[in-house]
Design a protein around this motif. Structure first.
Motif, PDB file in Angstrom:
ATOM      1  N   ALA A 251       0.827  -1.211   0.000  1.00 38.53           N
ATOM      2  CA  ALA A 251       0.000   0.000   0.000  1.00 38.53           C
ATOM      3  C   ALA A 251       0.856   1.254   0.000  1.00 38.53           C
ATOM      4  N   LEU A 252       0.488   2.200  -0.856  1.00 38.84           N
ATOM      5  CA  LEU A 252       1.131   3.509  -0.882  1.00 38.84           C
ATOM      6  C   LEU A 252       0.464   4.477   0.083  1.00 38.84           C
ATOM      7  N   ARG A 253      -0.789   4.162   0.469  1.00 38.07           N
ATOM      8  CA  ARG A 253      -1.537   4.962   1.428  1.00 38.07           C
ATOM      9  C   ARG A 253      -2.330   4.029   2.332  1.00 38.07           C
ATOM     10  N   LEU A 254      -2.679   4.524   3.504  1.00 40.56           N
ATOM     11  CA  LEU A 254      -3.502   3.782   4.446  1.00 40.56           C
ATOM     12  C   LEU A 254      -4.830   4.502   4.620  1.00 40.56           C
ATOM     13  N   GLY A 255      -5.926   3.800   4.328  1.00 44.43           N
ATOM     14  CA  GLY A 255      -7.243   4.357   4.564  1.00 44.43           C
ATOM     15  C   GLY A 255      -7.514   4.441   6.050  1.00 44.43           C
ATOM     16  N   HIS A 256      -7.561   5.639   6.570  1.00 43.62           N
ATOM     17  CA  HIS A 256      -7.697   5.953   7.999  1.00 43.62           C
ATOM     18  C   HIS A 256      -6.341   5.800   8.692  1.00 43.62           C
ATOM     19  N   GLY A 257      -5.947   4.576   9.034  1.00 47.21           N
ATOM     20  CA  GLY A 257      -4.617   4.358   9.617  1.00 47.21           C
ATOM     21  C   GLY A 257      -4.443   4.905  11.014  1.00 47.21           C
ATOM     22  N   VAL A 258      -5.537   5.330  11.676  1.00 42.87           N
ATOM     23  CA  VAL A 258      -5.392   6.040  12.947  1.00 42.87           C
ATOM     24  C   VAL A 258      -4.845   5.153  14.070  1.00 42.87           C
ATOM     25  N   ARG A 259      -5.080   3.849  13.978  1.00 45.56           N
ATOM     26  CA  ARG A 259      -4.581   2.976  15.044  1.00 45.56           C
ATOM     27  C   ARG A 259      -3.075   2.768  14.961  1.00 45.56           C
ATOM     28  N   LEU A 260      -2.464   3.382  13.989  1.00 44.40           N
ATOM     29  CA  LEU A 260      -1.008   3.436  13.957  1.00 44.40           C
ATOM     30  C   LEU A 260      -0.474   4.100  15.222  1.00 44.40           C
ATOM     31  N   ALA A 261      -1.281   4.963  15.829  1.00 45.03           N
ATOM     32  CA  ALA A 261      -0.868   5.652  17.050  1.00 45.03           C
ATOM     33  C   ALA A 261      -0.635   4.687  18.208  1.00 45.03           C
TER      34      ALA A 261
ATOM     35  N   PRO B  60       8.276  -0.086  15.209  1.00 44.88           N
ATOM     36  CA  PRO B  60       8.715  -0.421  13.847  1.00 44.88           C
ATOM     37  C   PRO B  60       7.686  -0.111  12.765  1.00 44.88           C
ATOM     38  N   VAL B  61       6.412  -0.370  13.022  1.00 45.55           N
ATOM     39  CA  VAL B  61       5.392  -0.101  11.999  1.00 45.55           C
ATOM     40  C   VAL B  61       5.228   1.396  11.801  1.00 45.55           C
ATOM     41  N   ALA B  62       5.111   2.122  12.900  1.00 47.98           N
ATOM     42  CA  ALA B  62       4.969   3.577  12.801  1.00 47.98           C
ATOM     43  C   ALA B  62       6.193   4.214  12.169  1.00 47.98           C
ATOM     44  N   SER B  63       7.372   3.718  12.508  1.00 45.99           N
ATOM     45  CA  SER B  63       8.602   4.269  11.915  1.00 45.99           C
ATOM     46  C   SER B  63       8.615   4.060  10.410  1.00 45.99           C
ATOM     47  N   TRP B  64       8.216   2.880   9.979  1.00 48.05           N
ATOM     48  CA  TRP B  64       8.184   2.600   8.534  1.00 48.05           C
ATOM     49  C   TRP B  64       7.263   3.578   7.819  1.00 48.05           C
ATOM     50  N   VAL B  65       6.070   3.773   8.366  1.00 43.14           N
ATOM     51  CA  VAL B  65       5.084   4.661   7.741  1.00 43.14           C
ATOM     52  C   VAL B  65       5.582   6.101   7.737  1.00 43.14           C
ATOM     53  N   ARG B  66       6.116   6.540   8.863  1.00 40.78           N
ATOM     54  CA  ARG B  66       6.567   7.934   8.979  1.00 40.78           C
ATOM     55  C   ARG B  66       7.789   8.202   8.116  1.00 40.78           C
ATOM     56  N   ASP B  67       8.777   7.326   8.189  1.00 43.10           N
ATOM     57  CA  ASP B  67      10.040   7.580   7.497  1.00 43.10           C
ATOM     58  C   ASP B  67       9.886   7.548   5.988  1.00 43.10           C
ATOM     59  N   ARG B  68       8.923   6.801   5.489  1.00 49.18           N
ATOM     60  CA  ARG B  68       8.731   6.696   4.045  1.00 49.18           C
ATOM     61  C   ARG B  68       7.579   7.546   3.528  1.00 49.18           C
ATOM     62  N   GLY B  69       7.008   8.343   4.394  1.00 53.48           N
ATOM     63  CA  GLY B  69       5.974   9.274   3.960  1.00 53.48           C
ATOM     64  C   GLY B  69       4.705   8.618   3.461  1.00 53.48           C
ATOM     65  N   ILE B  70       4.408   7.411   3.944  1.00 55.35           N
ATOM     66  CA  ILE B  70       3.173   6.745   3.540  1.00 55.35           C
ATOM     67  C   ILE B  70       1.992   7.517   4.115  1.00 55.35           C
ATOM     68  N   ALA B  71       1.075   7.913   3.256  1.00 53.61           N
ATOM     69  CA  ALA B  71       0.018   8.834   3.666  1.00 53.61           C
ATOM     70  C   ALA B  71      -1.060   8.140   4.480  1.00 53.61           C
ATOM     71  N   LEU B  72      -1.566   8.884   5.454  1.00 54.04           N
ATOM     72  CA  LEU B  72      -2.720   8.461   6.236  1.00 54.04           C
ATOM     73  C   LEU B  72      -3.932   9.241   5.741  1.00 54.04           C
ATOM     74  N   GLU B  73      -4.949   8.532   5.286  1.00 53.18           N
ATOM     75  CA  GLU B  73      -6.184   9.169   4.822  1.00 53.18           C
ATOM     76  C   GLU B  73      -7.137   9.254   6.028  1.00 53.18           C
ATOM     77  N   ILE B  74      -6.980  10.295   6.814  1.00 50.89           N
ATOM     78  CA  ILE B  74      -7.729  10.393   8.066  1.00 50.89           C
ATOM     79  C   ILE B  74      -9.050  11.125   7.840  1.00 50.89           C
ATOM     80  N   CYS B  75     -10.115  10.570   8.414  1.00 55.38           N
ATOM     81  CA  CYS B  75     -11.464  11.109   8.281  1.00 55.38           C
ATOM     82  C   CYS B  75     -12.017  11.334   9.686  1.00 55.38           C
ATOM     83  N   PRO B  76     -11.821  12.523  10.254  1.00 53.81           N
ATOM     84  CA  PRO B  76     -12.074  12.741  11.684  1.00 53.81           C
ATOM     85  C   PRO B  76     -13.474  12.370  12.161  1.00 53.81           C
ATOM     86  N   SER B  77     -14.523  12.884  11.526  1.00 55.58           N
ATOM     87  CA  SER B  77     -15.881  12.601  12.003  1.00 55.58           C
ATOM     88  C   SER B  77     -16.200  11.126  11.920  1.00 55.58           C
TER      89      SER B  77
END
Length: 388
Positions: free
Chosen positions: A229-239, A265-282
């Motif tokens: 995946a180049l992007r993560l739909g939502h991805g909020v539980r990465l926190a 390790p998972v969060a570092s991979w996503v952050r360091d490579r700029g993999i986008a989080l598609e966050i939908c707050p509501s």
């Protein structure tokens, strides 16, 4: 964040150019349209007026459960089974984007859900594209530019992902820009669809995956490793893979407090490579995706993710179910986290960079958006000067 800037005080977010990457076609119908189309096909709805129906969707989706949230789609999918209906829904979907100031969007939907009245999946894709094209052309005639691509979603709890991947490849030169898997996340990892993701990778076709919404780090890891995946739909539980500790600063420090940030390790991979989080707050609040951090938007980990360098983007998810628009979502962030125009611009440029446009197109779009922000902010400054 700047202090008391004119942009913060009076700039209308709806006037700002926006980019929407996570926007479901079957979650963005107008209530009045649902009523019209349901009457044509004989489908019974839970309410008979647009106002009451819109409120029913909002109340039903606000359950704290992704599974119950998804049940509301029974009524929208039911009225999207013919080519004319799909074309109308897609046209109005884009018209509403234009009205909200969106200049680039990727609309996702699951063709396998729209064949019960005899359409093939190819015919369904063509019908949606026809509606998109009509709306884009109408906007151009009004001197408004918008570009919209389709993302085809496969249902992760079904077994047609390979066929949907083939469908996406067949239409990659006629409006389809990406592939996704959607639906119930917990218990249905991306690895269940390995043959589809292998086919897409072989053909260098971009993928985004719903992950980190109703399931945790293992689901995100599968999206990254198995789906590429180049992007993560939502991805909020990465926190869940972050440790944040705030300490009081020493007296000789300029800052009031110090924040120690540690990523797993998972969060570092996503952050360091700029993999986008598609966050939908509501939507995240409605489905319980962020319940581990609290019930209010102020508890949402989006601000922590944004401030610690993750490639955060903002989208509305399902405008009907959440009773929202992209402008509304950005306004919520302004209210909750005191974001200013510079923050909104950064979030928007993140979305540009994460889009499935080509490099030259992304550069042009980024320049257009940056210039528009500068012009709008200058207009506000000029108006305030005139009033002084």
């Amino acid at each position: 964040m700047s202090e008391n800037s004119a942009a913060e005080r009076t700039l209308d977010i709806r006037d700002l150019p926006k980019v929407s990457l996570h926007d479901h076609l079957d979650g963005g119908l107008r209530p009045a349209t649902i009523i019209d189309l349901a009457a044509e096909v004989g489908h019974t709805l839970p309410a008979s007026t647009p106002e009451a129906l819109g409120q029913w969707f909002l109340d039903s989706a606000d359950s704290g459960s992704l599974e119950r949230y998804l049940e509301t789609f029974v009524h929208t999918v039911a009225v999207m089974q013919t080519a004319p209906h799909l074309t109308r829904v897609a046209r109005e979907f884009v018209e509403d984007l234009v009205a909200d100031g969106v200049v680039y969007a990727e609309v996702r939907w699951a063709p396998e859900q729209h064949v019960s009245a005899g359409l093939s999946m190819d015919q369904a894709v063509e019908a949606v594209q026809a509606g998109i094209d009509e709306a884009v052309q109408d906007a151009a005639e009004d001197d408004v530019d918008i570009e919209v691509g389709q993302i085809l979603s496969a249902l992760r709890h079904e077994r047609q992902s390979f066929e949907v991947a083939q469908l996406a490849l067949r239409h990659r030169d006629s409006g389809v820009v990406g592939f996704d898997i959607a639906g119930p996340e917990d218990g249905f990892p991306a690895s269940d669809h390995q043959n589809a993701f292998d086919l897409l990778a072989t053909n260098l076709f971009p993928v985004t995956v719903h992950a980190g919404e109703a399931a945790g780090l293992n689901s995100i890891r599968s999206a990254l490793v198995d789906a590429r995946a180049l992007r993560l739909g939502h991805g909020v539980r990465l926190a869940q893979d972050l440790e944040i500790e705030t300490l009081e600063a020493d007296d000789d420090e300029d800052l009031d407090e110090l924040t120690i940030f540690t990523a797993g390790p998972v969060a570092s991979w996503v952050r360091d490579r700029g993999i986008a989080l598609e966050i939908c707050p509501s939507s995240n609040l409605q489905t319980g995706a962020t319940a581990a951090w609290g019930e209010d938007l102020e508890d949402h980990p989006i601000d922590v993710l944004f401030r610690t360098g993750f490639n955060v983007t903002i989208s509305p998810d399902n405008r009907l179910m959440s009773g929202t628009t992209l402008s509304d979502e950005l306004a919520l962030l302004v209210a909750a986290f005191d974001y200013d125009a510079e923050d909104l611009l950064e979030l928007t440029l993140n979305a540009v960079e994460a889009s499935f446009l080509g490099l030259d197109e992304r550069r042009d779009l980024a320049e257009l958006i940056s210039d528009a922000y500068e012009d709008l902010i200058q207009d506000v400054d000029d108006e305030d000067s005139d009033q002084d």
